[in-house]
Write an enzyme that holds these catalytic residues in place. Structure first.
Site, PDB file in Angstrom:
ATOM      1  N   LYS A 290       0.836  -1.196   0.000  1.00 21.92           N
ATOM      2  CA  LYS A 290       0.000   0.000   0.000  1.00 21.92           C
ATOM      3  C   LYS A 290       0.880   1.259   0.000  1.00 21.92           C
ATOM      4  CE  LYS A 290      -4.020  -1.746   2.601  1.00 21.92           C
ATOM      5  NZ  LYS A 290      -5.023  -1.560   1.539  1.00 21.92           N
ATOM      6  N   ARG A 364     -10.412 -11.488   2.174  1.00 26.57           N
ATOM      7  CA  ARG A 364     -11.230 -12.576   1.618  1.00 26.57           C
ATOM      8  C   ARG A 364     -10.515 -13.915   1.708  1.00 26.57           C
ATOM      9  NH1 ARG A 364     -11.505  -9.341  -3.966  1.00 26.57           N
ATOM     10  NH2 ARG A 364     -11.221  -7.658  -2.439  1.00 26.57           N
TER      11      ARG A 364
END
Ligand code: BES
Ligand code: MN
Ligand code: ZN
Length: 504
Positions: A290, A364
């Site tokens: 990120k 996920r």
């Protein structure tokens, strides 16, 4: 964390309201010319100051409006605040109830008051779901949760002081005292659950690791006879075939954990409800790193897990007659020589293989195996809670959680619970037409794809939730606050608690 807040309730509108000692007296006032009895008492004790404020148009007693009376002669309270509750013949709706409880809370917590006295007049409501006891539930939650402060890592001299210690509430109500007390207690317990979630959220990533979440789940379980906790480490998860969950923590020195809490409040054979939380204790993005700006906020990537741990304690404290499973899938997402790389393929516990195209879509991956793990409990419903996508903030902003489900009835019940608890969610579709975005040339399914980021993330999860009614809450925008109030919000503990309360 804070000291205990004591809330007491009395139905008789005290004739001694003027004689009780308090740092602050809060009086509910009806809109219109006739003052309700407690307002009348205060008015005459303060030389007609309420009437005077109303005459000057400074206070109309509209729902949630507040005013301060500077004089305290004639009462034993140091300060007096008026709270508008609207006209005596108008029915209060859910939003009105929120306005009243948040105004009462803000005047009680605004000044350095330790002891508060609240007098509320008789009120009417617009539906059978709304009543004095549900107003008191809201008030209990807001008083408890607003008096939370975070100072775990501050120096002694910088520790914050929690002023509010005791609030006595007098309400002119026709409901049974036991029911009113239950409403207030329920609300306060939900507030405490929110505070548990906020504290875990606020602790820094170097303290709140997967092991820390495991330890704090274990100690929560030790407080309640009906609550137990099992923790699986990496070796045990490997044995269970959870390579997908494990792939997320590969780059981290912290051991990944699967935490499984079990609350047995119902009958032995009753199918349990299940809640499953994303517990990424820090999300750097991994090899798909990120950007640095606001990366610190990725310590909040375990807020789903925190809401599970908080809600388990709410349900146990309320002693609800249901069975409930709480699962936390926890890892730290770091880059490193052992980290998962884009293009890597892993096998999930379900047997399906996943091509990891982006290591930043890690939530996920941990949830996929946790969703397979809960199958063994034959759950009545499964709700997962995750700070899953930045895209949900684009869609719904910071006030509303995203809800996706494979079961319309479950979706409806959760939306209603959120509405009632003022912890709202809004449903997005997960139609089959989105599923093809996850096609992969190299595995059964890819971990990213398409433009509808929040929906395709839920589509990914749905592949692992085919065996039970399932819903997914994307709380990336709602579980923490930004700016000056930066910190955990305690959401969606109110929604989850309300859903389970309504089910019991
Ligand atoms: N934890 C983030 C989602 C997130 C973003 C939470 C902003 C709170 C605020 C999640 O793991 C993530 O990185 N999601 C990616 C998915 C993308 C790679 C498909 C995202 O939303 O950018
Ligand atoms: Mn990520
Ligand atoms: Zn994440």
């Amino acid at each position: 964390m804070k000291k205990r807040l004591t809330l007491t309730l009395n139905q008789e509108l005290s004739k001694n309201i003027l004689k009780s000692k308090a740092d602050v007296l809060v009086v509910g006032v009806n809109e219109g010319r006739t003052l309700n009895s407690s307002a009348k008492e205060i008015d005459s004790a303060t030389n007609g100051s309420i009437k005077e404020l109303m005459k000057r148009g400074e206070f109309e007693a509209k729902v949630g409006q507040t005013a301060y009376i500077a004089t305290n002669e004639g009462t034993k309270a140091d300060r007096i605040f008026l709270i508008g509750v609207g006209k005596s013949n108008t029915a209060l709706n859910n939003e009105d109830m929120d306005k009243i409880s948040s105004s009462v809370t803000s005047v009680l917590t605004s000044k350095k008051s330790a002891v508060g006295l609240v007098a509320l007049p008789a009120m009417k409501y617009d539906s059978k779901d709304h009543s004095d006891s549900s107003l008191l539930q809201k008030l209990g939650t807001s008083l408890e949760s607003k008096s939370y402060t975070y100072d775990a890592k501050l120096n002694k001299k910088n520790k914050s002081i929690n002023y509010l210690k005791k609030v006595s509430i007098f309400i002119d109500s026709k409901e049974a005292l036991a029911k009113l007390k239950k409403g207030l207690k329920t609300g306060q317990v939900v507030g405490q659950g929110m505070n548990v979630a906020k504290e875990l959220a606020n602790l820094p990533g170097n303290v709140c690791t997967p092991s820390y979440l495991a330890t704090s789940s274990r100690s929560a379980a030790n407080k309640y006879k009906k609550l137990s906790c099992r923790v699986f480490g990496e070796k045990e998860m490997k044995k269970m075939g959870m390579d997908c969950l494990l792939s997320v923590g590969n780059g981290s020195a912290q051991e990944s954990k699967l935490i499984s809490m079990n609350y047995q409040g119902g009958k032995k054979g009753d199918k349990p409800y299940a809640i499953v939380g994303k517990g990424i204790t820090f999300d750097t993005g991994g090899i798909s790193l990120k950007p640095p700006a606001t990366m610190d906020e990725m310590k909040f990537d375990m807020c789903g897990a925190a809401s599970v741990i908080g809600t388990m304690q709410v349900i146990a404290e309320l002693n609800l007659p249901i069975n409930l499973i709480g699962v936390v899938a926890s890892a730290e997402n770091m880059p490193g020589s052992k980290a998962t790389k884009p293009g890597d393929v892993v096998r999930t516990m379900s047997g399906k293989t996943v091509e990891i195209l982006n290591t930043d879509a890690e939530g996920r991956l941990v949830l996929a195996d946790a969703l397979t793990y809960v199958e063994r409990f034959n759950p009545r419903s499964v709700v997962d809670i995750a700070t899953l996508t930045g895209a949900v903030i684009m869609a719904l902003g910071y006030s509303t959680s995203g809800l996706m489900s494979n079961n319309e009835n479950l979706a409806k019940e959760l939306l209603e619970a959120g509405e009632k608890a003022s912890d709202r969610a809004w449903q997005l579709p997960i139609w089959d037409s989105y599923q093809k975005d996850l096609d992969s040339n190299f595995a059964d399914i890819a971990n990213i794809g398409g433009r509808a980021g929040t929906i395709t993330a839920a589509c990914f999860l749905s592949r692992f939730a085919e065996k039970y009614p399932w819903a997914h809450l994307d709380v990336a925008g709602t579980a923490s606050l930004k700016g000056a109030a930066k910190g955990g919000s305690g959401r969606p503990v109110p929604l989850l608690s309300q859903y389970l309360i309504d089910k019991s």
